[in-house]
Write an enzyme that holds these catalytic residues in place. Structure first.
Site, PDB file in Angstrom:
ATOM      1  N   ARG A 239       0.639  -1.085   0.096  1.00 40.89           N
ATOM      2  CA  ARG A 239      -0.118  -0.169  -0.082  1.00 40.89           C
ATOM      3  C   ARG A 239       0.803   1.118  -0.058  1.00 40.89           C
ATOM      4  O   ARG A 239       2.043   1.266   0.727  1.00 40.89           O
ATOM      5  CB  ARG A 239      -1.142  -0.208   1.219  1.00 40.89           C
ATOM      6  CG  ARG A 239      -2.000  -1.025   1.320  1.00 40.89           C
ATOM      7  CD  ARG A 239      -3.173  -0.650   0.094  1.00 40.89           C
ATOM      8  NE  ARG A 239      -4.248  -1.431   0.299  1.00 40.89           N
ATOM      9  CZ  ARG A 239      -4.398  -2.374  -0.577  1.00 40.89           C
ATOM     10  NH1 ARG A 239      -3.114  -3.023  -1.622  1.00 40.89           N
ATOM     11  NH2 ARG A 239      -5.294  -3.449  -0.571  1.00 40.89           N
ATOM     12  N   GLU A 268      -3.531   7.436  -4.346  1.00 39.55           N
ATOM     13  CA  GLU A 268      -3.867   6.788  -5.898  1.00 39.55           C
ATOM     14  C   GLU A 268      -5.062   7.361  -6.276  1.00 39.55           C
ATOM     15  O   GLU A 268      -5.827   7.518  -5.651  1.00 39.55           O
ATOM     16  CB  GLU A 268      -4.041   5.302  -5.570  1.00 39.55           C
ATOM     17  CG  GLU A 268      -2.788   4.677  -5.715  1.00 39.55           C
ATOM     18  CD  GLU A 268      -2.690   2.826  -5.578  1.00 39.55           C
ATOM     19  OE1 GLU A 268      -3.731   2.489  -6.040  1.00 39.55           O
ATOM     20  OE2 GLU A 268      -1.832   2.426  -4.823  1.00 39.55           O
ATOM     21  N   HIS A 286      -0.952  -0.026  -9.785  1.00 36.59           N
ATOM     22  CA  HIS A 286      -1.593  -0.948  -9.008  1.00 36.59           C
ATOM     23  C   HIS A 286      -2.152  -2.101  -9.673  1.00 36.59           C
ATOM     24  O   HIS A 286      -3.283  -2.307  -9.819  1.00 36.59           O
ATOM     25  CB  HIS A 286      -2.783  -0.269  -8.277  1.00 36.59           C
ATOM     26  CG  HIS A 286      -3.092  -0.989  -7.104  1.00 36.59           C
ATOM     27  ND1 HIS A 286      -3.458  -0.232  -5.709  1.00 36.59           N
ATOM     28  CD2 HIS A 286      -3.048  -2.399  -6.778  1.00 36.59           C
ATOM     29  CE1 HIS A 286      -3.591  -1.004  -4.993  1.00 36.59           C
ATOM     30  NE2 HIS A 286      -3.359  -2.335  -5.404  1.00 36.59           N
TER      31      HIS A 286
HETATM   32  C1  GLV Z   1      -4.946  -4.965  -4.084  1.00 37.83           C
HETATM   33  O1  GLV Z   1      -4.174  -4.215  -3.573  1.00 37.83           O
HETATM   34  C2  GLV Z   1      -5.479  -6.125  -3.193  1.00 37.83           C
HETATM   35  O2  GLV Z   1      -5.448  -5.881  -1.745  1.00 37.83           O
HETATM   36  O3  GLV Z   1      -5.895  -7.226  -3.564  1.00 37.83           O
END
Ligand code: GLV
Ligand code: GLV
Length: 321
Positions: A239, A268, A286
């Site tokens: 994250r 983001e 991401h």
């Molecule tokens: C993506 O970031 C997830 O947590 O699956």
């Protein structure tokens, strides 16, 4: 039969099983990057089940405004967008999709690491720009990984999968967790437990795999970056807010670390402008779980959880809490 509201379209065919037995409303994607609480409430106020992604703020107000809601099925492993205390208070089950995205995310961490270590994006641009006129002895020299140390912050499923790959690349592995991993896992991936400061000081690569919570917010701050080797590469597929992004830009500019591979960002989809300017940084939007196989599996898992809820099964699979 449940009324399932899906907050944006998923991978083609991902919801076909669910549609056979339930009323499934798939919402258009939001105009911006995320939805406000009000927008989410407007979509969800009559839903029994809400199928969400990280960009959906599932807050106390959302639970209050959606009285029918019995389940939030999160299309992700991370659930930091969901107020878990409020979910519990409103008797709403929260499920997620662990496990199926482990290898995909570990691959992405390695893709970013190799891209930084061997300047892959710069090399690609160099060739496309027509600059490749002759083989040169010192062109775009990178960093060797074999024999170096991989420091994993968060030896969960994904951290362990990254560690396994590191062994294949001939690296030594150290790790740090809030709670030490079980000895079987440590042995399986030959990972040695160390304090975070030691990990930062001795690792050639620091790869982040912890969830975002109060303890991990800005875990990698200016002080942590200073402790890292000047030759070190930071990889973040966890994250964004685990890293103080402004401090990272400063550390890269000051040469306190050598490079970074980032799949996640503090705000983001905004990316700190300082990162975009740096050649020693490789950025991705991401994409950790972004393979067709994984995204299909994630949809399937959400469907399993929802079916169990509607059929009043004794156990709901893939419960997060
Ligand atoms: C993506 O970031 C997830 O947590 O699956
Ligand atoms: C997520 O699946 C993790 O435990 O790393």
């Amino acid at each position: 039969m449940a009324h399932v509201v899906v907050t944006r379209p998923l991978v083609e065919g991902g919801l076909s099983e669910l549609r056979e037995a339930h009323t499934v409303t798939v919402c258009d994607p939001p105009e911006g990057a995320t939805r406000s609480e009000e927008e989410l409430i407007a979509l969800a106020d009559e839903a029994d089940v809400l199928l969400t992604v990280l960009a959906d703020p599932v807050t106390e107000r959302v639970f209050e405004a959606c009285p029918n809601l019995k389940m939030v099925a999160q299309y992700a492993v991370g659930i930091d967008n969901i107020d878990l205390e409020a979910a519990e208070a409103h008797d709403v089950v929260v499920t997620h999709t662990p496990g199926v995205l482990t290898d995909a995310t570990a691959d992405m961490a390695w893709a970013l690491l190799l891209a930084v270590a061997r300047h892959v994006p710069t090399a690609d641009e160099y060739v496309r720009d027509g600059q490749f006129e002759r083989w040169e002895t010192t062109l775009l020299l990178g960093t060797e990984l074999a024999g170096k140390t991989m420091g994993i912050v968060g030896l969960g499923r994904i951290g362990a999968a990254v560690a396994r790959r590191a062994l294949g690349f001939g690296m030594d592995v150290v790790y740090h967790n809030r709670h030490r991993a079980n000895p079987t896992v440590e042995r399986q991936v030959s990972a040695q437990y160390v304090e975070l400061d030691d990990l930062l000081a001795t690792s050639d690569v620091v790869s982040l795999h912890c969830p975002l919570n109060d303890d991990s917010h800005h875990l990698i701050d200016a002080g942590a970056l200073q402790r890292m080797k000047e030759s070190a590469i930071l990889v973040n597929t966890a994250r964004g807010a685990v890293v103080d992004e402004a401090a990272l830009v400063d550390a890269l500019n000051a040469g306190e670390i050598a490079g970074a591979g980032l799949d996640v960002f503090e705000e983001e989809p905004d990316v700190h402008p300082g990162l975009v300017e740096l050649d020693q940084v490789v950025l991705a939007p991401h994409l950790g779980s972004a393979t067709t196989d994984t995204r299909m599996e994630m949809a399937h898992m959400c469907g399993e959880s929802i079916r169990a809820l509607v059929e009043e099964a004794d156990e709901i699979p893939h419960r997060a809490v």
